[in-house]
Design a protein around this motif. Structure first.
Motif, mmCIF file in Angstrom:
data_model
loop_
_atom_site.group_PDB
_atom_site.id
_atom_site.type_symbol
_atom_site.label_atom_id
_atom_site.label_comp_id
_atom_site.label_asym_id
_atom_site.label_seq_id
_atom_site.Cartn_x
_atom_site.Cartn_y
_atom_site.Cartn_z
ATOM 1 N N ASP A 143 0.906 -1.285 0.146
ATOM 2 C CA ASP A 143 -0.027 0.005 -0.030
ATOM 3 C C ASP A 143 1.029 1.311 0.123
ATOM 4 O O ASP A 143 1.508 1.602 0.855
ATOM 5 N N PRO A 144 1.260 1.883 -1.081
ATOM 6 C CA PRO A 144 1.909 3.216 -1.171
ATOM 7 C C PRO A 144 1.504 4.358 -0.182
ATOM 8 O O PRO A 144 2.390 5.309 0.086
ATOM 9 N N ASP A 145 0.497 4.156 0.245
ATOM 10 C CA ASP A 145 -0.055 5.168 1.046
ATOM 11 C C ASP A 145 0.225 4.869 2.538
ATOM 12 O O ASP A 145 0.074 5.757 3.581
ATOM 13 N N ARG A 146 0.957 3.633 2.876
ATOM 14 C CA ARG A 146 1.366 3.449 4.417
ATOM 15 C C ARG A 146 2.854 3.501 4.257
ATOM 16 O O ARG A 146 3.520 3.088 3.332
ATOM 17 N N VAL A 147 3.333 3.787 5.468
ATOM 18 C CA VAL A 147 4.839 3.999 5.711
ATOM 19 C C VAL A 147 5.585 2.587 5.490
ATOM 20 O O VAL A 147 6.665 2.368 5.250
ATOM 21 N N GLU A 148 4.642 1.475 5.826
ATOM 22 C CA GLU A 148 5.129 0.244 5.841
ATOM 23 C C GLU A 148 5.997 -0.203 4.575
ATOM 24 O O GLU A 148 6.678 -1.207 4.293
ATOM 25 N N SER A 149 5.410 0.414 3.384
ATOM 26 C CA SER A 149 5.609 0.248 1.971
ATOM 27 C C SER A 149 6.944 1.003 1.767
ATOM 28 O O SER A 149 7.360 0.648 0.800
ATOM 29 N N GLN A 150 7.608 1.745 2.518
ATOM 30 C CA GLN A 150 8.509 2.628 2.358
ATOM 31 C C GLN A 150 9.935 2.010 2.532
ATOM 32 O O GLN A 150 10.978 2.782 2.515
ATOM 33 N N TYR A 151 10.198 0.942 3.284
ATOM 34 C CA TYR A 151 11.591 0.603 3.869
ATOM 35 C C TYR A 151 11.668 -1.035 3.221
ATOM 36 O O TYR A 151 10.818 -1.785 3.598
ATOM 37 N N PRO A 152 12.830 -1.119 2.808
ATOM 38 C CA PRO A 152 13.453 -2.481 2.403
ATOM 39 C C PRO A 152 13.941 -3.359 3.520
ATOM 40 O O PRO A 152 15.111 -3.652 3.725
ATOM 41 N N LEU A 153 12.955 -3.674 4.542
ATOM 42 C CA LEU A 153 13.242 -4.614 5.662
ATOM 43 C C LEU A 153 13.091 -5.852 5.606
ATOM 44 O O LEU A 153 12.156 -6.519 6.262
ATOM 45 N N ALA A 154 13.742 -6.455 4.745
ATOM 46 C CA ALA A 154 13.804 -8.088 4.466
ATOM 47 C C ALA A 154 13.816 -8.743 5.772
ATOM 48 O O ALA A 154 13.219 -9.541 5.902
ATOM 49 N N ALA A 155 14.933 -8.613 6.387
ATOM 50 C CA ALA A 155 14.924 -9.528 7.596
ATOM 51 C C ALA A 155 13.902 -9.233 8.803
ATOM 52 O O ALA A 155 13.163 -9.983 9.156
ATOM 53 N N TYR A 156 13.904 -7.952 9.144
ATOM 54 C CA TYR A 156 12.960 -7.564 10.228
ATOM 55 C C TYR A 156 11.469 -7.684 9.664
ATOM 56 O O TYR A 156 10.847 -8.256 10.532
ATOM 57 N N GLY A 157 11.030 -7.296 8.410
ATOM 58 C CA GLY A 157 9.849 -7.502 8.068
ATOM 59 C C GLY A 157 9.471 -9.010 8.044
ATOM 60 O O GLY A 157 8.362 -9.514 8.648
ATOM 61 N N SER A 158 10.275 -9.869 7.507
ATOM 62 C CA SER A 158 9.820 -11.247 7.438
ATOM 63 C C SER A 158 9.904 -11.910 8.784
ATOM 64 O O SER A 158 9.126 -12.967 9.195
#
Length: 230
Positions: A143-158
């Motif tokens: 979702d481009p309107d959400r801050v979550e879409s702005q960071y390449p957090l592969a390790a943390y996000g997964s």
């Protein structure tokens, strides 16, 4: 009296959750890897302290014995300890960088939860709250309107995707303990480089679930606004 343990409770979000829960009458144990910082935070807040490194079996086992001997039971466990790791796209990330994040954020949750289950089961209404993140949400990162879409957090996000699923699996298979995940959102602490909303807002979801008592559900994922999309 509700007895609550918060891992990583000496600063940031964990400290604010501790402060809020103490204010409503919880007896709070702050678990921290650094004994000096943990003791200082506990003294300032009026909490108890237990040394707890979520990546170390011996440290976790010793913490269980301390809480068992001094408190007798544990009503609420909040698995808050976490690390960000490298902000790196997955094609540039070494396996060891991912492993380091998972050791704390995923394996630490399992290690601490399983070790404390016997002490939790001494409580009338035991509850485990796992701190997850919207950057582990399949919906929000697209979702481009959400801050979550702005960071390449592969390790943390997964790792937080894994935490959410682990929470659901515990909830499905351990019916005598309530398991829920909460997302603080982007909260202005050292963890985020002081970007985001106030730490008071970030603590809202965890505090709400921790104070539901007999009304605590199981198998939910929420932020301060309600159900988190996945």
């Amino acid at each position: 009296m509700t007895i609550t343990l918060i891992t990583g409770g000496n600063k940031g979000l964990g400290r604010e959750i501790a402060r809020r829960l103490i204010a409503v009458g919880h007896t709070v144990w702050i678990g921290a890897r650094d004994a000096d910082r943990g003791k200082q935070a506990a003294a300032e807040l009026g909490a108890a302290f237990v040394q707890l490194d979520v990546t170390d079996d011996a440290s976790v086992a010793a913490a269980v014995e301390t809480v068992r001997e001094q408190a007798g039971r544990l009503d609420v466990l909040i698995n808050n300890a976490g690390i960000l790791g490298e902000v790196t796209p997955p094609d540039e990330m070494a396996v060891d960088q991912i492993r380091e994040v998972y050791e704390t954020n995923v394996f630490g949750v399992v290690r601490v939860t399983n070790a404390f289950l016997p002490v939790l089961r001494r409580a009338a209404e035991p509850s485990v709250i796992n701190v997850t993140s919207g950057v582990g949400s399949f919906t929000l990162i697209h979702d481009p309107d959400r801050v979550e879409s702005q960071y390449p957090l592969a390790a943390y996000g997964s790792s937080k995707t894994a935490v959410t699923m682990l929470t659901m699996q515990y909830a499905r298979t351990v019916p005598d303990v309530r398991f829920n995940a909460v997302d603080p959102g982007q909260t202005a602490t050292d963890f985020t480089g002081n970007l985001g909303h106030a730490v008071e807002e970030g603590a809202d979801a965890a505090v709400r679930v921790a104070t539901l008592g007999a009304q605590t559900p199981t198998g939910t994922v929420t932020d301060r606004d309600g159900t988190l999309p996945w």
